[in-house]
Write a protein that holds these residues in place. Structure first.
Motif, PDB file in Angstrom:
ATOM      1  N   LEU A 125       0.878  -1.210   0.353  1.00 41.14           N
ATOM      2  CA  LEU A 125      -0.072   0.030   0.033  1.00 41.14           C
ATOM      3  C   LEU A 125       0.907   1.300  -0.004  1.00 41.14           C
ATOM      4  CD1 LEU A 125      -2.816   1.137   0.157  1.00 41.14           C
ATOM      5  CD2 LEU A 125      -2.974   1.072   2.298  1.00 41.14           C
ATOM      6  N   ARG A 126       2.017   1.296   0.718  1.00 37.82           N
ATOM      7  CA  ARG A 126       2.875   2.465   0.742  1.00 37.82           C
ATOM      8  C   ARG A 126       3.324   2.579  -0.871  1.00 37.82           C
ATOM      9  NH1 ARG A 126       7.035   1.255   5.708  1.00 37.82           N
ATOM     10  NH2 ARG A 126       7.526   3.235   5.135  1.00 37.82           N
ATOM     11  N   GLU A 127       3.664   1.665  -1.384  1.00 37.90           N
ATOM     12  CA  GLU A 127       4.236   1.648  -2.778  1.00 37.90           C
ATOM     13  C   GLU A 127       2.953   2.296  -3.695  1.00 37.90           C
ATOM     14  OE1 GLU A 127       6.448   1.886  -6.343  1.00 37.90           O
ATOM     15  OE2 GLU A 127       6.733   2.192  -4.272  1.00 37.90           O
ATOM     16  N   TRP A 128       1.813   1.802  -3.535  1.00 39.94           N
ATOM     17  CA  TRP A 128       0.663   2.047  -4.247  1.00 39.94           C
ATOM     18  C   TRP A 128       0.492   3.970  -4.107  1.00 39.94           C
ATOM     19  CZ3 TRP A 128      -4.765  -1.076  -3.455  1.00 39.94           C
ATOM     20  CH2 TRP A 128      -5.482  -0.825  -4.520  1.00 39.94           C
ATOM     21  N   ARG A 129       0.236   4.214  -2.626  1.00 39.74           N
ATOM     22  CA  ARG A 129      -0.014   5.565  -2.626  1.00 39.74           C
ATOM     23  C   ARG A 129       1.182   6.435  -3.120  1.00 39.74           C
ATOM     24  NH1 ARG A 129      -3.982   6.526   0.804  1.00 39.74           N
ATOM     25  NH2 ARG A 129      -4.460   4.805   2.438  1.00 39.74           N
ATOM     26  N   ARG A 130       2.446   5.890  -3.148  1.00 36.57           N
ATOM     27  CA  ARG A 130       3.560   6.693  -3.703  1.00 36.57           C
ATOM     28  C   ARG A 130       3.472   6.920  -5.062  1.00 36.57           C
ATOM     29  NH1 ARG A 130       7.778   6.594  -6.760  1.00 36.57           N
ATOM     30  NH2 ARG A 130       7.260   4.385  -7.205  1.00 36.57           N
ATOM     31  N   GLN A 131       3.047   5.853  -5.958  1.00 35.99           N
ATOM     32  CA  GLN A 131       2.671   6.124  -7.253  1.00 35.99           C
ATOM     33  C   GLN A 131       1.500   6.966  -7.516  1.00 35.99           C
ATOM     34  OE1 GLN A 131       2.750   2.605  -9.739  1.00 35.99           O
ATOM     35  NE2 GLN A 131       4.280   1.348  -8.271  1.00 35.99           N
ATOM     36  N   HIS A 132       0.426   7.015  -6.584  1.00 31.26           N
ATOM     37  CA  HIS A 132      -0.692   7.618  -6.915  1.00 31.26           C
ATOM     38  C   HIS A 132      -0.343   9.300  -6.960  1.00 31.26           C
ATOM     39  CE1 HIS A 132      -4.696   9.756  -6.398  1.00 31.26           C
ATOM     40  NE2 HIS A 132      -4.321   9.962  -5.232  1.00 31.26           N
ATOM     41  N   ALA A 133       0.567   9.479  -5.724  1.00 35.14           N
ATOM     42  CA  ALA A 133       0.961  10.675  -5.296  1.00 35.14           C
ATOM     43  C   ALA A 133       1.771  11.400  -6.530  1.00 35.14           C
ATOM     44  CB  ALA A 133       1.824  10.793  -4.216  1.00 35.14           C
ATOM     45  N   ALA A 134       2.409  10.488  -7.325  1.00 38.46           N
ATOM     46  CA  ALA A 134       3.401  10.743  -8.301  1.00 38.46           C
ATOM     47  C   ALA A 134       2.613  10.768  -9.733  1.00 38.46           C
ATOM     48  CB  ALA A 134       4.591   9.946  -8.580  1.00 38.46           C
ATOM     49  N   GLY A 135       1.373  10.534  -9.721  1.00 40.17           N
ATOM     50  CA  GLY A 135       0.600  10.410 -10.899  1.00 40.17           C
ATOM     51  C   GLY A 135       0.878   9.533 -11.645  1.00 40.17           C
ATOM     52  N   LEU A 136       1.184   8.193 -11.230  1.00 44.07           N
ATOM     53  CA  LEU A 136       1.653   7.256 -12.387  1.00 44.07           C
ATOM     54  C   LEU A 136       0.449   6.254 -12.251  1.00 44.07           C
ATOM     55  CD1 LEU A 136       5.328   6.463 -10.740  1.00 44.07           C
ATOM     56  CD2 LEU A 136       4.740   7.874 -12.719  1.00 44.07           C
ATOM     57  N   LEU A 137      -0.577   6.461 -11.571  1.00 44.89           N
ATOM     58  CA  LEU A 137      -1.787   5.459 -11.686  1.00 44.89           C
ATOM     59  C   LEU A 137      -2.671   5.909 -12.789  1.00 44.89           C
ATOM     60  CD1 LEU A 137      -2.140   4.706  -7.964  1.00 44.89           C
ATOM     61  CD2 LEU A 137      -0.900   3.265  -9.467  1.00 44.89           C
ATOM     62  N   SER A 138      -3.381   4.742 -13.445  1.00 46.39           N
ATOM     63  CA  SER A 138      -4.245   4.921 -14.348  1.00 46.39           C
ATOM     64  C   SER A 138      -5.139   3.795 -14.627  1.00 46.39           C
ATOM     65  CB  SER A 138      -3.652   5.270 -15.915  1.00 46.39           C
ATOM     66  OG  SER A 138      -3.098   4.149 -16.395  1.00 46.39           O
ATOM     67  N   GLY A 139      -6.402   3.877 -15.053  1.00 44.46           N
ATOM     68  CA  GLY A 139      -7.257   2.517 -15.086  1.00 44.46           C
ATOM     69  C   GLY A 139      -7.709   2.118 -13.742  1.00 44.46           C
ATOM     70  N   PRO A 140      -7.784   0.717 -13.767  1.00 46.78           N
ATOM     71  CA  PRO A 140      -8.277   0.247 -12.642  1.00 46.78           C
ATOM     72  C   PRO A 140      -7.410   0.292 -11.341  1.00 46.78           C
ATOM     73  CG  PRO A 140      -8.300  -1.484 -14.526  1.00 46.78           C
ATOM     74  CD  PRO A 140      -7.806  -0.194 -14.886  1.00 46.78           C
ATOM     75  N   SER A 141      -6.058   0.536 -11.458  1.00 50.09           N
ATOM     76  CA  SER A 141      -5.313   0.677 -10.350  1.00 50.09           C
ATOM     77  C   SER A 141      -5.547   2.108  -9.812  1.00 50.09           C
ATOM     78  CB  SER A 141      -3.828   0.550 -10.562  1.00 50.09           C
ATOM     79  OG  SER A 141      -3.381   1.520 -11.684  1.00 50.09           O
ATOM     80  N   ALA A 142      -6.145   3.031 -10.305  1.00 51.73           N
ATOM     81  CA  ALA A 142      -6.369   4.399  -9.939  1.00 51.73           C
ATOM     82  C   ALA A 142      -7.999   4.377  -9.261  1.00 51.73           C
ATOM     83  CB  ALA A 142      -6.322   5.231 -11.036  1.00 51.73           C
ATOM     84  N   ILE A 143      -8.723   3.420  -9.577  1.00 51.35           N
ATOM     85  CA  ILE A 143      -9.964   3.373  -8.725  1.00 51.35           C
ATOM     86  C   ILE A 143     -10.118   3.565  -7.305  1.00 51.35           C
ATOM     87  CG2 ILE A 143     -12.114   2.375  -8.531  1.00 51.35           C
ATOM     88  CD1 ILE A 143     -11.577   1.177 -11.373  1.00 51.35           C
TER      89      ILE A 143
END
Length: 287
Positions: A125-143
């Motif tokens: 989850l920490r990595e997931w949050r990091r990628q979200h904050a960096a604008g790296l998520l799209s599609g299902p992973s961003a929901i």
């Protein structure tokens, strides 16, 4: 389930089952009578196997136990819930049939990704949050990080097993949506769902004036022997849902009371009652 000699390897059962079924199924396997308050049901393959073994039993007790739940009606729906999550609040209810899953979000303005201290320690989850904050998520992973949730969600689990495409607003699924919504509301009414009751009112019911209650002191009933059998001590407690524990003078470890305790001459039994959310009762000594 692995049951050598009873279940063939790689056999399957496609009935709708849930976590609540584990307890009655295990009790049935152990030939223990099922308490009437259990909400789950025995898995159908276990019923068929234990019923087959019952016909070979000669014990009246075993026969009586096994017939306490001889049949299991296949479910049409499974229901689920999400309420308080550690220090955060959410309120979700769900209904599932063999194909569709329906969710009702009663707190739609809360994101799926609420901050929970324990969960935020997980590396994934920490990595997931990091990628979200960096604008790296799209599609299902961003929901997961959507600021709000839809009030209703409907998924075709055959075509969409990961529950990504919400069908709730699609006209071709309007009848399915109405059916699943009605099933969920009927279940909530049937079980007396208290999820919409404000937490302070629930707390007041559990702890009047916010004072933790104390479990009632257990009662001791000494039964004198009528023959060569030893005397026994029975324990009971007036607090609903309480557990009884006891220890002896020569063994300081507390043990759960499940049956009358045989007594030897001069032996003393220390007992108390406990319930989650209550203070332990006063310790008593008997007989």
């Amino acid at each position: 389930i692995r049951w050598p000699g009873q279940f063939p390897p790689n056999s399957t059962c496609d009935d709708l089952v849930c976590f609540l079924d584990f307890a009655p199924t295990m009790l049935r396997l152990a030939r223990v009578e099922l308490p009437s308050h259990l909400h789950g049901q025995v898995l159908p393959p276990v019923i068929s196997r234990t019923e087959g073994s019952r016909s070979r039993e000669t014990s009246d007790v075993d026969s009586r136990t096994l017939t306490s739940s001889a049949t299991s009606t296949p479910r049409e729906y499974l229901f689920g819930h999400r309420d308080r999550m550690d220090e955060t609040y959410d309120l979700i209810r769900s209904a599932r049939d063999r194909r569709f899953k329906y969710l009702r979000n009663f707190a739609p303005r809360r994101t799926y990704a609420q901050n929970i201290a324990y969960m935020n320690q997980m590396p994934t989850l920490r990595e997931w949050r990091r990628q979200h904050a960096a604008g790296l998520l799209s599609g299902p992973s961003a929901i997961f990080f959507s600021e709000t949730k839809p009030i209703e969600e409907l998924y075709d689990t055959d075509a969409d097993p990961h529950e990504v495409v919400n069908l709730a607003e699609r006209p071709e699924h309007a009848e399915t949506l109405r059916r699943m919504r009605a099933a969920l509301e009927c279940w909530q009414d049937e079980i007396g769902d208290m999820g919409l009751t404000p937490e302070p009112l629930l707390a007041e019911q559990m702890r009047p004036r916010f004072q933790m209650q104390t479990t009632v002191t257990p009662e001791l009933l000494w039964q004198k022997p009528t023959n060569s059998e030893p005397a026994t001590l029975r324990l009971s407690c007036a607090t609903e849902g309480a557990s009884l524990v006891f220890r002896t003078d020569d063994d300081p470890a507390w043990r759960l009371y499940v049956a009358p305790i045989p007594l030897t001459d001069g032996q003393s039994i220390h007992a108390k009652a406990c319930r989650l959310g209550y203070h332990d009762s006063r310790e008593v000594v008997g007989p």
